[in-house]
Design an enzyme around this catalytic site. Structure first.
Site, short mmCIF file in Angstrom:
data_model
loop_
_atom_site.label_atom_id
_atom_site.label_comp_id
_atom_site.label_asym_id
_atom_site.label_seq_id
_atom_site.Cartn_x
_atom_site.Cartn_y
_atom_site.Cartn_z
N ARG A 1 0.71 68.03 64.01
CA ARG A 1 -0.36 68.96 63.66
C ARG A 1 -0.47 69.19 62.15
O ARG A 1 -1.56 69.42 61.65
CB ARG A 1 -0.13 70.31 64.35
CG ARG A 1 -0.14 70.21 65.87
CD ARG A 1 0.03 71.56 66.53
NE ARG A 1 1.29 72.21 66.21
CZ ARG A 1 2.45 71.92 66.79
NH1 ARG A 1 2.52 70.95 67.70
NH2 ARG A 1 3.55 72.56 66.45
N GLU B 1 -1.20 40.01 54.45
CA GLU B 1 -1.56 38.84 53.66
C GLU B 1 -3.00 38.40 53.96
O GLU B 1 -3.79 38.10 53.05
CB GLU B 1 -0.61 37.68 53.94
CG GLU B 1 0.86 38.00 53.66
CD GLU B 1 1.60 38.50 54.90
OE1 GLU B 1 2.77 38.14 55.07
OE2 GLU B 1 0.99 39.26 55.70
N THR C 1 14.41 71.89 76.70
CA THR C 1 13.50 72.32 75.62
C THR C 1 12.11 72.58 76.16
O THR C 1 11.44 73.54 75.75
CB THR C 1 13.46 71.26 74.51
OG1 THR C 1 14.77 71.11 73.95
CG2 THR C 1 12.49 71.65 73.41
N LEU D 1 4.71 69.06 71.23
CA LEU D 1 5.35 67.78 70.90
C LEU D 1 4.35 66.79 70.29
O LEU D 1 4.37 65.61 70.61
CB LEU D 1 6.02 67.18 72.14
CG LEU D 1 7.39 66.54 71.92
CD1 LEU D 1 8.42 67.60 71.52
CD2 LEU D 1 7.87 65.81 73.16
N ASP E 1 10.94 76.27 75.45
CA ASP E 1 9.98 76.46 74.36
C ASP E 1 8.56 76.03 74.70
O ASP E 1 7.63 76.38 73.97
CB ASP E 1 10.44 75.69 73.12
CG ASP E 1 11.78 76.17 72.60
OD1 ASP E 1 12.12 77.34 72.82
OD2 ASP E 1 12.49 75.36 71.97
N GLU F 1 13.55 65.56 69.17
CA GLU F 1 13.59 67.00 68.95
C GLU F 1 13.99 67.63 70.27
O GLU F 1 13.14 67.87 71.14
CB GLU F 1 12.25 67.53 68.44
CG GLU F 1 11.90 67.06 67.05
CD GLU F 1 10.80 67.89 66.39
OE1 GLU F 1 10.65 69.08 66.75
OE2 GLU F 1 10.10 67.33 65.52
N SER G 1 15.05 80.75 68.81
CA SER G 1 15.24 79.81 67.71
C SER G 1 14.06 79.76 66.76
O SER G 1 14.11 79.04 65.76
CB SER G 1 15.48 78.39 68.26
OG SER G 1 14.36 77.96 69.00
N SER H 1 16.13 64.60 84.30
CA SER H 1 16.92 63.92 85.32
C SER H 1 16.53 64.29 86.74
O SER H 1 16.50 63.45 87.64
CB SER H 1 18.42 64.21 85.12
OG SER H 1 18.88 63.59 83.94
N LEU I 1 21.06 67.77 75.21
CA LEU I 1 20.61 66.39 75.11
C LEU I 1 21.05 65.77 73.80
O LEU I 1 21.43 64.59 73.75
CB LEU I 1 19.09 66.29 75.26
CG LEU I 1 18.49 64.88 75.21
CD1 LEU I 1 19.14 63.96 76.24
CD2 LEU I 1 16.97 64.92 75.40
#
Length: 356
Positions: free
Chosen positions: A204, A46, A193, A201, A197, A287, A165, A219, A292
């Site tokens: 892009r 506003e 992950t 994260l 991989d 992701e 994957s 953990s 998890l």
């Protein structure tokens, strides 16, 4: 109001932690000025629209304002927008939805009405909620809206049994996923992950002025300081242990280590979400792997599934999430289809959790 929502969309990647708000000032059907929420610490929608009109020498007295969220009524990082509208001589304000922020929560509308301004509420309320799901949810529940992104085959496989994957879904689906990353305040993954991989994260495939915060659930605090997600920007590492040496090394690199153990020696996921809410994270994009994913779903903190399904079968494979065996159908986790869309050769499903 459609024009106001189009303005709000311009703040998709920049407004956080504030809501994405658009404002249009109209007289006799002619648009006098418009604006959207600027980055934190700068003008709200506003105020930006009013300033735009002033710069052009436009008198907005007696005009109508369309705004996608209730004007604020409190002094925060910027002055109250309700006061700015009153002082500008606006005659009518059309608002899509109320702001559930306890500092506002109807007080902005009340202030406008007390000043003699005609107020209308509810125009295009549903799309206005959609654009600010995260902010509204954080204000109401003190935690972010959690969107879990999964890429899978049509028989529910997310990776082969050997862990491979890349890639089940198409480049178009992966690029589309980056749009959802970009609108989020933070991206969360698990240590599995990271080790499997080593993802960056980050965003892009989308031109964005800011990168979401990177968050990992680890953990036992075994993440390597060389992990790609720890490069270039500070990350938040949630752990259940307080090991002095790795904590000191990670902190020396600018990362923050937050210890939130539950009574099983893992990260307390409910406490994690409350902490992210305290840190003003509106939308959390997940992701992660099936372990998890399963933990988050079992904890009941997942609000939305963003599921990309490729037209292929993987057979025996890792599934969407590790969930317990059910004895009764009424114990199942229930979602409803929010929208379905083709993305290249794949299908994107958005599913919202049914309220319990």
């Amino acid at each position: 109001m459609h024009a106001a929502l189009a303005q709000a969309a311009k703040a998709m990647y920049t407004a956080t932690p504030n809501p994405r708000v658009g404002c249009v000032i109209v007289r006799n059907g002619d648009v006098l000025a418009e604006g959207h929420t600027q980055p934190t610490g700068f003008a709200h929608a506003e105020a930006y629209a009013l300033h735009h009109a002033q710069q052009q020498g436009i008198d907005v007295r007696g005009a109508t304002v369309y705004v996608s969220l209730e004007p604020c009524s409190h002094h925060g990082r910027t002055p109250p927008c309700a006061d700015a509208l009153i002082n500008a001589g606006i005659a009518r304000v059309v608002v899509a939805i109320e702001d559930p922020n306890p500092l506002v929560a109807g007080q902005g509308l009340a202030k406008l009405r007390a000043a003699g301004i005609q107020v209308e509420l509810g125009t295009l309320a549903e799309p206005a909620r959609e654009i600010n799901r995260g902010f509204l949810h954080r204000m109401q529940h003190a935690r972010p809206w959690v969107r879990m992104k999964i890429a899978a085959s049509i028989d529910g496989g997310t990776a082969l049994q050997n862990g491979q994957s890349q890639w089940i879904t198409s480049a178009q689906a992966r690029d589309d996923g980056h749009h959802w990353r970009a609108r989020s305040c933070a991206i969360l993954t698990g240590i599995g992950t990271v080790q499997q991989d080593d993802p960056q994260l980050n965003v892009r495939a989308v031109d964005t002025p800011r990168q979401p915060r990177r968050v990992v659930v680890d953990s036992h605090l075994v993440i390597s300081p060389q992990a790609r997600m720890l490069q270039d920007a500070p990350a938040w590492i949630f752990t259940a242990v307080d090991h002095a040496e790795p904590v000191a090394q990670l902190r020396s690199q600018g990362h923050e280590v937050i210890t939130l153990p539950d009574d099983t020696g893992k990260v307390d996921l409910h406490a994690l979400m409350r902490e992210l809410g305290r840190r003003e994270i509106n939308e959390l994009h997940v992701e992660a792997g099936f372990k998890l994913n399963g933990s988050l779903l079992r904890a009941g903190v997942v609000d939305e599934l963003l599921l990309y399904m490729a037209p292929c079968l993987l057979g025996p494979a890792q599934g969407l999430a590790r969930l317990p065996v059910l004895e009764q159908l009424d114990h199942r986790l229930s979602f409803y289809f929010h929208d379905i869309e083709r993305v290249g050769p794949d299908v994107r499903l958005r599913l919202i959790r049914n309220p319990s």
